[in-house]
Each structure stands twice: as structure tokens, then as C-alpha cells.
Design an enzyme around this catalytic site. Sequence first.
Site, PDB file in Angstrom:
ATOM      1  CG  HIS A   1     -43.205  42.525  10.394  1.00  0.00           C
ATOM      2  ND1 HIS A   1     -43.107  40.792  10.761  1.00  0.00           N
ATOM      3  CD2 HIS A   1     -43.708  43.721  10.051  1.00  0.00           C
ATOM      4  CE1 HIS A   1     -44.133  41.828  12.367  1.00  0.00           C
ATOM      5  NE2 HIS A   1     -44.595  42.756  11.751  1.00  0.00           N
TER       6      HIS A   1
ATOM      7  CG  ASP B   1     -41.404  37.389   9.686  1.00  0.00           C
ATOM      8  OD1 ASP B   1     -40.958  36.763  11.622  1.00  0.00           O
ATOM      9  OD2 ASP B   1     -41.863  38.629   9.848  1.00  0.00           O
TER      10      ASP B   1
ATOM     11  CG  HIS C   1     -37.342  43.543   9.712  1.00  0.00           C
ATOM     12  ND1 HIS C   1     -38.020  43.297   8.151  1.00  0.00           N
ATOM     13  CD2 HIS C   1     -37.787  43.654   9.793  1.00  0.00           C
ATOM     14  CE1 HIS C   1     -39.056  42.817   8.825  1.00  0.00           C
ATOM     15  NE2 HIS C   1     -38.917  43.242   9.890  1.00  0.00           N
TER      16      HIS C   1
ATOM     17  CG  ASP D   1     -44.144  37.469  12.749  1.00  0.00           C
ATOM     18  OD1 ASP D   1     -43.983  36.880  11.813  1.00  0.00           O
ATOM     19  OD2 ASP D   1     -43.207  38.754  12.986  1.00  0.00           O
TER      20      ASP D   1
HETATM   21  C1  OKP Z   1     -39.245  42.145  12.993  1.00  0.00           C
HETATM   22  B1  OKP Z   1     -39.912  40.764  12.457  1.00  0.00           B
HETATM   23  C2  OKP Z   1     -46.083  47.353  14.758  1.00  0.00           C
HETATM   24  C3  OKP Z   1     -44.330  47.788  14.183  1.00  0.00           C
HETATM   25  C4  OKP Z   1     -44.014  47.645  13.835  1.00  0.00           C
HETATM   26  C5  OKP Z   1     -41.491  47.001  14.354  1.00  0.00           C
HETATM   27  C6  OKP Z   1     -41.695  45.009  13.732  1.00  0.00           C
HETATM   28  C7  OKP Z   1     -40.599  44.470  13.148  1.00  0.00           C
HETATM   29  C8  OKP Z   1     -41.080  42.997  12.980  1.00  0.00           C
HETATM   30  N1  OKP Z   1     -47.422  48.491  14.491  1.00  0.00           N
HETATM   31  N2  OKP Z   1     -42.319  47.364  14.706  1.00  0.00           N
HETATM   32  O1  OKP Z   1     -40.176  40.721  11.121  1.00  0.00           O
HETATM   33  O2  OKP Z   1     -40.498  39.408  13.017  1.00  0.00           O
HETATM   34 ZN    ZN Z   2     -42.030  39.280  11.252  1.00  0.00          ZN
END
Ligand code: OKP
Ligand code: ZN
Length: 344
Positions: A199, A197, A161, A286
Amino acid sequence: MKTIYTDTHRLQHGNVELMDGQLLPCFEKPERADLIITQIRASRLGPVLEPDDFGIMPLARVHTSAYLAFLQSAWDAWVEEHGSTHHALPLNWPIRGMRSDIEPEAIDGKLSYFSFDAGTPITPGTWQAVTGSAYVALTAQQCIAAGERAAFALCRPPGHHAAADYYGGYCFLNNAAIAAQAFIDQGAPRVAVLDVDYHHANGTQTIFYARDEVLVLSLHGDPRQEFPYFLGYADETGVGQGEGFNTNYPLPWGTDAATWFAALESACQRIMAYAPDALVISLGVDTYKGDPISQFLLDSADYPRLGQRLARLGLPTLFVMEGGYAVEAIGVNTLSVLSGFVQA
Ligand code: OKP
Ligand code: ZN
């Protein structure tokens, strides 16, 4: 396959993040890497090595000097301004029509200027932990450059990120991008970064968006529903020289293995057509059905299959750890990807 790892990750141990209207214990915690390294050590995957120190240069190939100077000094500035030892979190951001081109003087302004969320605390050990994490990726990259087929960078904190000049989503330095840039700087004409991932890889995408020598592909929760919300849509395909060298695969909440692996297959076809000299996998687990902050339905048996499919690409492959928060399963699922790869 060698694993690169350092205990320095423990220096990033935030107390709380703001989530669902509450201050909750950080999901991104030392136990994550501890569970993964425990699984690796108990397996026959291969040796575990410490990272080398690469100094600031390879970090500055990806991140701006203003951002690196901020990150390095942020904790001290926070303590000086607040006399506080509570971890530093930003609280407001410039939105449409406000100035986002001026770095404020006060530390609270700087935190906001260089970040995009309130889930990523800066602590006394953040700089040491994040540089250690980047050096883990660079050391693993060196293994591949020296001729090894694959290596595992057990990075923590994660990186995907983080962009050239901002942090967020638990990420400060973009470990995968730093490693990809190192391949390019050592003479590789083309590198592919595939982010599996849950995200979107908003930082990696942004860093390489205008460039054709790094192909970036990301499978992730649809940003209409999921963090980081403001990037990761399918129509983001690159710009200028980079047009056609970014591909997003946004997938809805509840995506199952069949749908997820179909998207992976499309990404693999694109990678084969690109014929890169090296492949960087931003490896998050995840996507697991038990993950506490994610909404995909992959099961533990799906992770060896992921490793096997990546192995069939036949490329020098650098695995860089990103997310995964179901701590009881994160070690097993991560090892399964790597074991699936080496046994394929
Ligand atoms: C980091 B990585 C969900 C809130 C999410 C940030 C997530 C960051 C993920 N309600 N907050 O990509 O695993
Ligand atoms: Zn993630």
C-alpha cells in the site's frame, strides 16, 4: 542483525473492521507479529531486545500535540460518551466543501476529524500498543546510530498510513517517520525512506512532502485501484524545498516479480543518487501472492532477493515492519528479506 520487539503489541486487538460491506475480523491482528517473532527466534538472525521508553518528545517531532492528546484520551472519551466497551470506529468524514478545520467536541466527531477510514479501531490498549510500536522503531534507530549496519524494528501496529494528525489503514503513529526524524535530529543531513509495502505510504509522504532532507519513495498498488485511493499517484513529487524528493511507483493489480523488481531498481538508483546517511525500509510483505487483501504476485523466493538488493546499496539500514496479512507466510517472508540482507 538485532530485532527489537515487545509483547505490548497484543494490546491492540480490534474485534472488527468494515470491509466489502461486512464487519470482518481485523486483518491487522496480534498473530501477525507473533508469527514473525517465532521465525526470528528460530533463526540465526541475531538477538531479540526489548525497546526503551522515549517519552512523548520524539513522537511530537512528527505528530501534532492535538493529535497525540486525542489518541491518548480517545478510549476514555469513547467509554464516557457511550458507556460502551465496543471498540471505537469513525463513521463519517468531511468531504469537498465541508469544514475540515474544526475539531468537534463529541468523541464521534473527533474520531472522524483525526482519521480517514473505518478499518482502524481504537481499543482500550491502543495508546500503549502504538507508543510501544514507535519505541521499537526508535530503539532500532538507536542501534544504527550507535554504528550497527542494520536493525529490524518488529513494529505492530504498522505506521506508514498515519500522518502528522490522522490515523487510518491500521496505523496510528508513523514509526518509520519517527525513526527517520530521529536520524535528522541527531545530525544526519539526509535520510531516505523506501516503502515496499503493497500500500502507498501516504502518511510518510505527507509528513516529509515539503522537505529535502528526507527522500521518500513508495512502490505500491495503483491508487486508481487500491487503498488509500486519494494519494500515491506518480505526479506527486514533493512541494517547495521538497520538490523532487518524493517518488511514487504505482503498479497495477496483478504486478509480477519482474515488473516489481524493475520498479525497485529505479528506486535504488534514485537512492544512490541521493546518497543518504541512513536508509529506512518500510517493510510490508503484503506484496505476497497469497495475501488476502492485496493483488501483487511476489513469491516466497522473491523476498531473499529483495534483501540482497537492499544490502547492495551499502547503507546503514533500519527495517521497520508495516503490513503483510497472509499469516501463515508472513513470518517466513519477513525473515527471508532480513536473511537475504545479512547474507548478501
Ligand atoms: C495497511 B498496510 C481492502 C481494504 C483495505 C485498509 C488496508 C490497510 C493496509 N478492500 N483496508 O499498508 O498494510
Ligand atoms: Zn500494506
